[in-house]
Scaffold this motif. Structure first.
Motif, PDB file in Angstrom:
ATOM      1  N   PRO A 180       0.807  -1.235   0.000  1.00  0.00           N
ATOM      2  CA  PRO A 180       0.000   0.000   0.000  1.00  0.00           C
ATOM      3  C   PRO A 180       0.834   1.276   0.000  1.00  0.00           C
ATOM      4  N   LEU A 181       1.899   1.302   0.792  1.00  0.00           N
ATOM      5  CA  LEU A 181       2.725   2.509   0.881  1.00  0.00           C
ATOM      6  C   LEU A 181       3.287   2.917  -0.472  1.00  0.00           C
ATOM      7  N   LEU A 182       3.602   1.945  -1.321  1.00  0.00           N
ATOM      8  CA  LEU A 182       4.313   2.223  -2.570  1.00  0.00           C
ATOM      9  C   LEU A 182       3.390   2.377  -3.773  1.00  0.00           C
ATOM     10  N   LYS A 183       2.077   2.255  -3.559  1.00  0.00           N
ATOM     11  CA  LYS A 183       1.146   2.355  -4.678  1.00  0.00           C
ATOM     12  C   LYS A 183       1.143   3.756  -5.292  1.00  0.00           C
ATOM     13  N   SER A 184       1.514   4.767  -4.507  1.00  0.00           N
ATOM     14  CA  SER A 184       1.508   6.141  -5.022  1.00  0.00           C
ATOM     15  C   SER A 184       2.690   6.428  -5.937  1.00  0.00           C
ATOM     16  N   LEU A 185       3.658   5.507  -5.989  1.00  0.00           N
ATOM     17  CA  LEU A 185       4.843   5.724  -6.815  1.00  0.00           C
ATOM     18  C   LEU A 185       4.558   5.398  -8.272  1.00  0.00           C
ATOM     19  N   PRO A 206       5.545   3.690 -11.898  1.00  0.00           N
ATOM     20  CA  PRO A 206       6.174   2.385 -12.187  1.00  0.00           C
ATOM     21  C   PRO A 206       7.692   2.460 -12.246  1.00  0.00           C
ATOM     22  N   THR A 207       8.233   3.531 -12.819  1.00  0.00           N
ATOM     23  CA  THR A 207       9.692   3.659 -12.901  1.00  0.00           C
ATOM     24  C   THR A 207      10.306   3.812 -11.517  1.00  0.00           C
ATOM     25  N   GLU A 208       9.591   4.483 -10.617  1.00  0.00           N
ATOM     26  CA  GLU A 208      10.092   4.655  -9.250  1.00  0.00           C
ATOM     27  C   GLU A 208      10.085   3.329  -8.507  1.00  0.00           C
ATOM     28  N   ARG A 209       9.048   2.519  -8.734  1.00  0.00           N
ATOM     29  CA  ARG A 209       8.992   1.214  -8.079  1.00  0.00           C
ATOM     30  C   ARG A 209      10.096   0.290  -8.593  1.00  0.00           C
ATOM     31  N   MET A 210      10.429   0.391  -9.880  1.00  0.00           N
ATOM     32  CA  MET A 210      11.498  -0.439 -10.430  1.00  0.00           C
ATOM     33  C   MET A 210      12.839  -0.072  -9.818  1.00  0.00           C
ATOM     34  N   LYS A 211      13.048   1.210  -9.545  1.00  0.00           N
ATOM     35  CA  LYS A 211      14.296   1.634  -8.898  1.00  0.00           C
ATOM     36  C   LYS A 211      14.391   1.045  -7.492  1.00  0.00           C
ATOM     37  N   ILE A 212      13.264   0.957  -6.814  1.00  0.00           N
ATOM     38  CA  ILE A 212      13.255   0.357  -5.475  1.00  0.00           C
ATOM     39  C   ILE A 212      13.609  -1.121  -5.558  1.00  0.00           C
ATOM     40  N   VAL A 213      13.045  -1.827  -6.547  1.00  0.00           N
ATOM     41  CA  VAL A 213      13.358  -3.248  -6.732  1.00  0.00           C
ATOM     42  C   VAL A 213      14.860  -3.449  -6.901  1.00  0.00           C
ATOM     43  N   ASP A 214      15.509  -2.524  -7.617  1.00  0.00           N
ATOM     44  CA  ASP A 214      16.941  -2.655  -7.883  1.00  0.00           C
ATOM     45  C   ASP A 214      17.794  -2.578  -6.618  1.00  0.00           C
ATOM     46  N   VAL A 215      17.313  -1.913  -5.580  1.00  0.00           N
ATOM     47  CA  VAL A 215      18.141  -1.731  -4.380  1.00  0.00           C
ATOM     48  C   VAL A 215      17.694  -2.612  -3.211  1.00  0.00           C
ATOM     49  N   LEU A 216      16.667  -3.432  -3.427  1.00  0.00           N
ATOM     50  CA  LEU A 216      16.176  -4.269  -2.326  1.00  0.00           C
ATOM     51  C   LEU A 216      17.197  -5.309  -1.904  1.00  0.00           C
ATOM     52  N   GLY A 217      17.369  -5.433  -0.608  1.00  0.00           N
ATOM     53  CA  GLY A 217      18.119  -6.544  -0.049  1.00  0.00           C
ATOM     54  C   GLY A 217      17.141  -7.501   0.623  1.00  0.00           C
ATOM     55  N   VAL A 218      17.608  -8.680   0.987  1.00  0.00           N
ATOM     56  CA  VAL A 218      16.751  -9.678   1.627  1.00  0.00           C
ATOM     57  C   VAL A 218      17.419 -10.167   2.904  1.00  0.00           C
ATOM     58  N   ARG A 219      16.659 -10.231   3.975  1.00  0.00           N
ATOM     59  CA  ARG A 219      17.163 -10.782   5.228  1.00  0.00           C
ATOM     60  C   ARG A 219      16.145 -11.764   5.785  1.00  0.00           C
ATOM     61  N   VAL A 220      16.647 -12.878   6.273  1.00  0.00           N
ATOM     62  CA  VAL A 220      15.786 -13.927   6.833  1.00  0.00           C
ATOM     63  C   VAL A 220      16.069 -14.032   8.328  1.00  0.00           C
ATOM     64  N   PHE A 221      15.003 -14.071   9.120  1.00  0.00           N
ATOM     65  CA  PHE A 221      15.131 -14.121  10.577  1.00  0.00           C
ATOM     66  C   PHE A 221      14.414 -15.343  11.134  1.00  0.00           C
ATOM     67  N   LYS A 222      14.992 -15.891  12.190  1.00  0.00           N
ATOM     68  CA  LYS A 222      14.365 -17.015  12.881  1.00  0.00           C
ATOM     69  C   LYS A 222      13.436 -16.489  13.969  1.00  0.00           C
ATOM     70  N   ASP A 223      12.560 -17.374  14.454  1.00  0.00           N
ATOM     71  CA  ASP A 223      11.617 -16.988  15.503  1.00  0.00           C
ATOM     72  C   ASP A 223      12.355 -16.396  16.702  1.00  0.00           C
ATOM     73  N   GLY A 224      11.925 -15.209  17.125  1.00  0.00           N
ATOM     74  CA  GLY A 224      12.518 -14.557  18.287  1.00  0.00           C
ATOM     75  C   GLY A 224      13.708 -13.668  17.993  1.00  0.00           C
ATOM     76  N   ASP A 225      14.232 -13.692  16.759  1.00  0.00           N
ATOM     77  CA  ASP A 225      15.371 -12.821  16.417  1.00  0.00           C
ATOM     78  C   ASP A 225      14.975 -11.359  16.566  1.00  0.00           C
ATOM     79  N   CYS A 226      15.888 -10.570  17.137  1.00  0.00           N
ATOM     80  CA  CYS A 226      15.672  -9.125  17.270  1.00  0.00           C
ATOM     81  C   CYS A 226      16.120  -8.453  15.965  1.00  0.00           C
TER      82      CYS A 226
END
Length: 393
Positions: A257-262, A264-284
């Motif tokens: 929802p937050l990014l719907k106002s962007l 399409p070209t702005e959303r693609m730029k965001i996709v280019d810089v996305l990182g991914v992090r995986v956390f286990k249950d209880g991780d801070c």
């Protein structure tokens, strides 16, 4: 109201032009652009005269035959061969940019033998240190990153050794572990030093990603050490995974929802810089009171947001939870203040991450929405604890 659509072929045209600018380093970008696109247009017009040539032939890698013997066909065919030469020179540059490794191709790619260059524990530690801040690797998940490390091999270099030469075909991608490397570009017949890598960084990806010749020459200024990844493995592990990630996250980002106002070209730029992090249950994930360095969007799983009633009291109270498509961590970035709450993973949770620099550069259009949320956070604190703190600047 439908979102604005990017015209078909625009991205490829601009990428092709950018690659040529990096290769040739023209002094006048506007004049070079006119020449570049004019020749492409001429090539396209000439290609229309021969409807038998398929689009794939037009844009694929073509080996041109050069023969001193006269052609027995008429002059029209000879002229057509000249047209092909002009067209391929420019059409290939543009089309190559549309050839990043397609995840739908090579469906049996995962069945290929895994490339492994054995390393000692000390070598692997040095390699991990060298790769820690490499942008191309930040989007990889842990298993993919581990495969990249397995496939890389060490290259020891001597002073004045040429690592790559401008105009050559790309063979490897390089990560600097140690040493200084000069970047030289041919300009007006002279070799000009335009920069250097000083004991960190990476180079060589441009030629591999876009199938273009090397855009510069890299020479070791002293003894050094590099880590290399061969072309085929680079395509399979880096380009393919990045293409998969782009396709998957473009669809996901459209549903946030937050990014719907962007745009399409702005959303693609965001996709280019996305990182991914995986956390286990209880991780801070975030700790209250710490400085902020990134913004999070929940891709899968759930997180709970906890606030201490008093900073000197360790008791935390749950104030909210976020699930798929919801975001957190923006408050400290908007207000430039320490984290106002702690966030913990509930079960296995995967988050998309945008660092503070990209957040400030790309999420400007969403800032008003995020600032409006500050009042909501203050109301929550008053309802829970009977007091508020100034969350604004």
């Amino acid at each position: 109201m439908s979102a604005a659509q990017i015209p078909a072929g625009l991205r490829e045209l601009l990428l092709g032009y950018t690659v040529e600018v990096l290769r040739r380093r023209p002094s006048d970008l506007v004049e070079f652009a006119v020449q570049h696109f004019t020749e492409i247009l001429e090539g396209q017009r000439n290609d229309q005269k021969n409807k038998q040539i398929s689009k794939q032939k037009q844009t694929g890698v073509t080996f041109q035959k050069k023969s001193s013997e006269p052609n027995k066909d008429d002059e029209e065919e000879e002229e057509e061969e000249t047209i092909k030469t002009i067209s391929s020179k420019y059409s290939r540059r543009v089309s190559v940019c549309s050839e990043p490794y397609n995840p739908d191709d090579d469906e049996d790619d995962d069945a290929e033998p895994r490339v492994v260059h054995p390393k000692t524990d000390e070598q692997r530690r040095r390699l991990q240190d060298a790769c820690r801040d490499i942008l191309l690797f930040k989007t990889l998940e842990q298993e993919q990153f581990s495969q990249v490390l397995d496939a890389m091999f060490e290259v020891l270099v001597k002073p004045q050794e040429h690592i790559i030469d401008q105009g050559d075909d790309g063979d490897n991608f390089y990560v600097v572990q140690m040493g200084v490397y000069d970047i030289l570009v041919q300009k007006d017949g002279l070799s000009v030093c335009v920069g250097k890598y000083d004991n960190k960084g990476s180079f060589g990806e441009l030629a591999l990603m876009y199938n273009t010749p090397r855009a510069a020459t890299i020479i070791a200024a002293q003894e050094g050490a590099l880590w290399a990844l061969d072309r085929a493995t680079f395509h399979r592990l880096i380009v393919k995974n990045n293409a998969k990630k782009r396709k998957m996250y473009e669809a996901f980002i459209e549903c946030v929802p937050l990014l719907k106002s962007l745009e399409p070209t702005e959303r693609m730029k965001i996709v280019d810089v996305l990182g991914v992090r995986v956390f286990k249950d209880g991780d801070c994930i975030i700790t209250q009171g710490e400085e902020a360095d990134c913004f999070y969007i929940v891709e899968s799983g759930e997180v709970k947001i906890m606030i201490k009633s008093r900073m000197e009291d360790d008791t935390e109270v749950e104030v909210a939870c976020c699930s798929r498509g919801q975001y957190f961590g923006e408050l400290a970035l908007v207000t430039n203040k320490p984290r106002a709450a702690s966030v913990y993973a509930v079960g296995q949770t995967k988050c998309l991450v945008i660092d503070v620099q990209a957040f400030e550069r790309l999420l400007g259009p969403c800032m008003d929405i995020m600032k409006r949320n500050i009042s909501h956070y203050e109301d929550q604190r008053v309802a829970l604890f009977g007091f508020s703190i100034d969350l604004r600047d």
